[in-house]
Design a protein around this motif. Structure first.
Motif, mmCIF file in Angstrom:
data_model
loop_
_atom_site.group_PDB
_atom_site.id
_atom_site.type_symbol
_atom_site.label_atom_id
_atom_site.label_comp_id
_atom_site.label_asym_id
_atom_site.label_seq_id
_atom_site.Cartn_x
_atom_site.Cartn_y
_atom_site.Cartn_z
ATOM 1 N N ALA A 93 -17.009 11.445 -8.723
ATOM 2 C CA ALA A 93 -17.095 10.356 -9.875
ATOM 3 C C ALA A 93 -17.863 9.315 -9.393
ATOM 4 C CB ALA A 93 -15.707 10.299 -10.296
ATOM 5 N N GLU A 94 -18.222 9.364 -8.150
ATOM 6 C CA GLU A 94 -19.002 8.114 -7.495
ATOM 7 C C GLU A 94 -18.119 6.908 -7.442
ATOM 8 O OE1 GLU A 94 -22.743 7.593 -9.107
ATOM 9 O OE2 GLU A 94 -23.311 9.752 -8.974
ATOM 10 N N MET A 95 -16.962 7.053 -7.038
ATOM 11 C CA MET A 95 -16.041 5.833 -6.710
ATOM 12 C C MET A 95 -16.559 5.602 -5.319
ATOM 13 S SD MET A 95 -12.270 7.680 -7.788
ATOM 14 C CE MET A 95 -11.462 6.086 -7.258
ATOM 15 N N ASP A 96 -16.277 4.323 -5.235
ATOM 16 C CA ASP A 96 -16.546 3.449 -4.010
ATOM 17 C C ASP A 96 -15.496 3.497 -3.017
ATOM 18 O OD1 ASP A 96 -17.213 1.776 -1.666
ATOM 19 O OD2 ASP A 96 -18.125 0.099 -3.190
ATOM 20 N N MET A 97 -15.554 4.620 -2.431
ATOM 21 C CA MET A 97 -14.305 4.958 -1.499
ATOM 22 C C MET A 97 -14.113 3.791 -0.349
ATOM 23 S SD MET A 97 -12.786 7.599 -3.147
ATOM 24 C CE MET A 97 -11.819 8.598 -2.041
ATOM 25 N N GLY A 98 -15.128 3.453 0.058
ATOM 26 C CA GLY A 98 -15.080 2.348 1.078
ATOM 27 C C GLY A 98 -14.464 0.979 0.655
ATOM 28 N N ALA A 99 -14.774 0.697 -0.552
ATOM 29 C CA ALA A 99 -14.047 -0.486 -1.179
ATOM 30 C C ALA A 99 -12.952 -0.301 -1.296
ATOM 31 C CB ALA A 99 -14.897 -1.104 -2.169
ATOM 32 N N LEU A 100 -12.362 0.992 -2.016
ATOM 33 C CA LEU A 100 -10.943 1.304 -2.329
ATOM 34 C C LEU A 100 -10.238 1.500 -1.085
ATOM 35 C CD1 LEU A 100 -9.544 1.926 -4.747
ATOM 36 C CD2 LEU A 100 -9.880 4.329 -4.634
ATOM 37 N N GLY A 101 -10.738 1.759 0.015
ATOM 38 C CA GLY A 101 -10.090 2.036 1.203
ATOM 39 C C GLY A 101 -9.673 0.523 1.718
ATOM 40 N N ALA A 102 -10.420 -0.403 1.614
ATOM 41 C CA ALA A 102 -10.242 -1.584 1.882
ATOM 42 C C ALA A 102 -9.038 -2.293 1.342
ATOM 43 C CB ALA A 102 -11.408 -2.543 2.225
ATOM 44 N N ARG A 103 -9.180 -2.085 -0.206
ATOM 45 C CA ARG A 103 -8.265 -2.608 -0.902
ATOM 46 C C ARG A 103 -6.660 -1.893 -0.455
ATOM 47 N NH1 ARG A 103 -9.157 -1.516 -6.842
ATOM 48 N NH2 ARG A 103 -7.070 -2.427 -7.036
ATOM 49 N N LEU A 104 -6.722 -0.609 -0.361
ATOM 50 C CA LEU A 104 -5.500 0.057 0.229
ATOM 51 C C LEU A 104 -5.023 -0.504 1.582
ATOM 52 C CD1 LEU A 104 -6.719 3.650 -0.783
ATOM 53 C CD2 LEU A 104 -4.914 2.240 -2.004
ATOM 54 N N ARG A 105 -5.860 -0.667 2.392
ATOM 55 C CA ARG A 105 -5.294 -1.063 3.731
ATOM 56 C C ARG A 105 -4.638 -2.570 3.564
ATOM 57 N NH1 ARG A 105 -9.744 1.504 5.294
ATOM 58 N NH2 ARG A 105 -11.189 -0.087 5.112
ATOM 59 N N LYS A 106 -5.286 -3.293 2.714
ATOM 60 C CA LYS A 106 -4.825 -4.896 2.470
ATOM 61 C C LYS A 106 -3.607 -4.604 2.113
ATOM 62 C CE LYS A 106 -6.070 -9.089 0.320
ATOM 63 N NZ LYS A 106 -6.978 -9.852 -0.539
ATOM 64 N N ARG A 107 -3.436 -3.816 0.937
ATOM 65 C CA ARG A 107 -2.060 -4.014 0.391
ATOM 66 C C ARG A 107 -1.077 -3.321 1.292
ATOM 67 N NH1 ARG A 107 1.793 -5.866 -2.271
ATOM 68 N NH2 ARG A 107 3.025 -4.451 -3.813
ATOM 69 N N LYS A 108 -1.418 -2.353 2.024
ATOM 70 C CA LYS A 108 -0.548 -1.548 2.834
ATOM 71 C C LYS A 108 0.091 -2.579 3.966
ATOM 72 C CE LYS A 108 -0.409 1.876 6.665
ATOM 73 N NZ LYS A 108 -1.180 2.615 7.553
ATOM 74 N N ASP A 109 -1.108 -3.467 4.570
ATOM 75 C CA ASP A 109 -0.704 -4.513 5.371
ATOM 76 C C ASP A 109 0.247 -5.463 4.764
ATOM 77 O OD1 ASP A 109 -2.093 -3.288 7.424
ATOM 78 O OD2 ASP A 109 -3.972 -4.731 7.028
ATOM 79 N N GLN A 110 0.265 -5.834 3.609
ATOM 80 C CA GLN A 110 0.928 -6.888 2.914
ATOM 81 C C GLN A 110 2.707 -6.132 2.926
ATOM 82 O OE1 GLN A 110 -0.835 -7.331 -0.821
ATOM 83 N NE2 GLN A 110 -2.120 -9.198 -0.051
ATOM 84 N N LEU A 111 2.387 -4.931 2.423
ATOM 85 C CA LEU A 111 3.948 -4.295 2.272
ATOM 86 C C LEU A 111 4.718 -4.059 3.722
ATOM 87 C CD1 LEU A 111 2.838 -1.640 -0.243
ATOM 88 C CD2 LEU A 111 4.287 -3.786 -0.832
ATOM 89 N N ILE A 112 3.741 -3.863 4.686
ATOM 90 C CA ILE A 112 4.572 -3.612 5.858
ATOM 91 C C ILE A 112 5.049 -4.950 6.530
ATOM 92 C CG2 ILE A 112 3.915 -3.163 8.360
ATOM 93 C CD1 ILE A 112 2.327 -0.594 7.115
ATOM 94 N N ARG A 113 4.139 -6.072 6.376
ATOM 95 C CA ARG A 113 4.835 -7.315 6.609
ATOM 96 C C ARG A 113 5.931 -7.650 5.982
ATOM 97 N NH1 ARG A 113 -0.806 -8.439 6.820
ATOM 98 N NH2 ARG A 113 -0.717 -9.631 4.694
ATOM 99 N N LYS A 114 5.770 -7.574 4.400
ATOM 100 C CA LYS A 114 7.035 -7.818 3.588
ATOM 101 C C LYS A 114 8.524 -6.944 4.194
ATOM 102 C CE LYS A 114 8.447 -8.184 -1.075
ATOM 103 N NZ LYS A 114 8.175 -7.858 -2.404
ATOM 104 N N LEU A 115 8.146 -5.891 4.528
ATOM 105 C CA LEU A 115 9.327 -4.832 4.939
ATOM 106 C C LEU A 115 9.805 -5.309 6.238
ATOM 107 C CD1 LEU A 115 8.151 -1.314 3.839
ATOM 108 C CD2 LEU A 115 9.960 -2.712 2.790
ATOM 109 N N GLY A 116 8.991 -5.699 7.195
ATOM 110 C CA GLY A 116 9.254 -6.257 8.546
ATOM 111 C C GLY A 116 10.029 -7.406 8.577
ATOM 112 N N ALA A 117 9.814 -8.130 7.474
ATOM 113 C CA ALA A 117 10.522 -9.523 7.297
ATOM 114 C C ALA A 117 11.660 -9.405 6.930
ATOM 115 C CB ALA A 117 9.708 -10.583 6.352
#
Length: 124
Positions: free
Chosen positions: A99-123
């Motif tokens: 489907a020609e999704m931009d998997m690199g850009a999507l991966g960056a968005r996923l990593r950013k959100r994952k980091d946010q959630l992990i920080r929130k859980l750690g707090a």
């Protein structure tokens, strides 16, 4: 093979990471794939699998590690996750690339959100 305390600590960590993974896929990846026109049957199945995983995570979280079915729940959780990953790698990801999704850009968005959630859980 550790004692109940060690098994509980490990399962809590595993379940937390799986919950974060499911959340970012449901918030970001699946909607992007739907928008790109990826087969809705593949995405529907993946979301149903997430429901099963989240149910097991809740059961594990509510149980004591010394309970008889605790280890069995963890075993089944592992089997569900392995099955889900295999299907994503062999069916869903190829469909996303087709489907020609931009998997690199999507991966960056996923990593950013994952980091946010992990920080929130750690707090907490």
């Amino acid at each position: 093979d550790g004692d109940a305390t060690d098994r509980r600590a490990l399962s809590t960590r595993i379940c937390g990471m799986l919950a974060v993974h499911a959340m970012i896929e449901e918030e970001i990846f699946y909607p992007a794939a739907r928008k790109a026109g990826v087969d809705s049957d593949l995405l529907d199945e993946a979301q149903i699998e997430h429901g099963s995983v989240k149910q097991l995570i809740a059961e594990i979280g509510a149980a004591r590690a010394s309970e008889p079915l605790y280890d069995a729940r963890l075993q089944v959780l592992g089997e569900y996750v392995r099955h889900h990953v295999k299907e994503e790698e062999s069916e869903l990801f190829p469909a996303c690339r087709k489907a020609e999704m931009d998997m690199g850009a999507l991966g960056a968005r996923l990593r950013k959100r994952k980091d946010q959630l992990i920080r929130k859980l750690g707090a907490n």
